[in-house]
Design an enzyme around this catalytic site. Structure first.
Site, PDB file in Angstrom:
ATOM      1  N   SER A 131     -40.406  13.877   3.759  1.00 35.35           N
ATOM      2  CA  SER A 131     -41.755  14.021   3.421  1.00 35.35           C
ATOM      3  C   SER A 131     -42.416  12.790   3.589  1.00 35.35           C
ATOM      4  O   SER A 131     -41.846  11.380   3.487  1.00 35.35           O
ATOM      5  CB  SER A 131     -41.814  14.596   1.869  1.00 35.35           C
ATOM      6  OG  SER A 131     -41.482  13.441   0.891  1.00 35.35           O
ATOM      7  N   LEU A 156       0.922  -1.069   0.016  1.00 40.09           N
ATOM      8  CA  LEU A 156      -0.054  -0.014  -0.191  1.00 40.09           C
ATOM      9  C   LEU A 156       0.868   1.156   0.075  1.00 40.09           C
ATOM     10  O   LEU A 156       1.763   1.494   0.805  1.00 40.09           O
ATOM     11  CB  LEU A 156      -0.932  -0.003   1.069  1.00 40.09           C
ATOM     12  CG  LEU A 156      -1.940   1.050   1.381  1.00 40.09           C
ATOM     13  CD1 LEU A 156      -2.766   1.244   0.345  1.00 40.09           C
ATOM     14  CD2 LEU A 156      -2.284   1.091   2.698  1.00 40.09           C
TER      15      LEU A 156
END
Length: 404
Positions: free
Chosen positions: A237, A58
């Site tokens: 809503s 890495l």
């Protein structure tokens, strides 16, 4: 003869998609293992802050600003050791207009993608596959009310036509996909355009467009302000409460990126691919379950939001106006639990309001992905909880012990 080692480059590594791609690429087993994983970020980040492992494969490269010119970005890419050995590119970067303007956001992202692919062409000469991440905006979901008969309801399939102008100008993925395809054809790369809807996951930074991080911050702070067992009404809503949708967890999404990229050599260019966790759900189904993680009681929208033309209304205990009234508690919250600063004070209210008020069904058809052989599925509630476990570990929200 041995095949050439696979080496991955992740562009946009600290976002909700890139963060998990790093981990999944390192975990990929033979015969699809990657010998190196290079992560590109704009701002510096440490392995510990990002919760990435210490692994010799890495490498993190910071200071790669895709908003610069193609020439400048090419210069930045030339400074990446062994860039010429990269075989698989995962483009998951996403820019955002400060005002959330769709057209401006589209312009930013098209420029970023062009700059990145120009650099790949120039310096990453061993590239085999480009995995580009698009999204469900290609189906015109945010513009459904204005599109009228030009909006085609779901389940959304990859074969659906693009939305017409002027809305097409607000969908960066059209031009991004076109450029990915053109560059792939020119350079004999295979390519895929992965189309998730909402991604559930963790990012080490306070991303303005990560639903699970924003909700996790809101829920944790709400619990702090109102206490254990407080009732939390859905702040969107009534129509959004009942609308069906599909999501995907970041780990499953990352594995799908890897699956399509490593199978392209034998299966050919995948092109556009929808993906979800395979579960159709709604806020009505999951809201009471996900708030339980924070010892809250989930409830439907308050009655006044379910009457008349109240779709755009906001809960009195949600949003910037509500937060302004309890801002003093935010500093207390972070200090009391030793949390990272400035996360709670920067909740993406505009983004949350938008997502929690989407009133149309938005279900993705994932048969094409299934036909390719990707059969994974997961549980939406579990995906949320996993992201919040990471947030606790990163000291973004209080740990279990602190919450008791």
């Amino acid at each position: 003869m041995h095949s050439k080692p696979q080496r991955a480059l992740v562009i946009g590594a600290t976002g909700v998609s890139g963060w998990s791609l790093c981990l999944q690429l390192l975990q990929t087993q033979t015969p699809s293992a990657f010998e190196s994983v290079d992560l590109l970020t704009n701002r510096p980040v440490s392995l510990s802050d990002a919760q990435w492992p210490t692994d010799s494969r890495l490498r993190v490269h910071s200071g790669i600003d895709l908003n610069r010119t193609s020439e400048e970005v090419i210069g930045s890419f030339r400074g990446i050791p062994d860039i010429g050995e990269i075989t698989h590119v995962f483009y998951v970067a996403c820019g955002m207009s400060p005002t959330y303007d769709f057209a401006e956001t589209a312009k930013i992202n098209v420029q970023m993608t062009k700059a990145a692919l120009d650099a790949i062409e120039a310096v990453a000469v061993c590239t085999k596959h480009i995995s580009f991440q698009a999204g469900s905006i290609v189906y015109g979901i945010p513009f459904a009310d204005w599109l009228g008969d030009n909006f085609r309801p779901g389940p959304f399939n990859e074969s659906f036509a693009r939305v017409p102008p002027p809305f097409s100008d607000m969908v960066s993925h059209y031009r991004q996909e076109d450029y990915v395809k053109a560059m792939a054809d020119k350079n004999s790369w295979t390519w895929s355009s992965i189309r998730p809807d909402t991604i559930i996951g963790f990012t080490p930074r306070n991303s303005p467009h990560c639903l699970s991080v924003s909700l996790g911050l809101y829920f944790a702070f709400y619990r702090y302000v109102y206490g254990k067992g407080a009732v939390l009404h859905f702040p969107g809503s009534e129509s959004a409460w009942k609308a069906d949708f599909t999501v995907i967890g970041q780990d499953q999404l990352a594995r799908f990126h890897i699956f399509t990229s490593t199978h392209a050599a034998s299966n050919g260019t995948p092109g556009a691919l929808n993906i979800s966790n395979g579960e159709t759900t709604s806020w009505e189904q999951i809201w009471p379950k996900i708030v339980q993680y924070f010892d809250l009681v989930g409830a439907p929208p308050e009655p006044k939001m379910a009457e008349g033309d109240s779709d755009d209304a906001s809960s009195p205990r949600f949003g910037p106006e509500w937060f302004q009234g309890v801002t003093a508690k935010a500093t207390e919250f972070e200090a009391e639990y030793g949390l990272q600063p400035d996360f709670v004070t920067n909740i993406a209210w505009q983004y949350l309001t938008f997502l929690l008020n989407l009133k149309i069904d938005r279900v993705l058809d994932i048969e094409k992905a299934r036909d390719l052989g990707f059969l994974e599925s997961s549980n939406t509630v579990s995906d949320f909880e996993k992201s919040w476990d990471h947030m606790r570990k990163a000291r973004i929200i209080p740990s279990v012990e602190q919450s008791d």
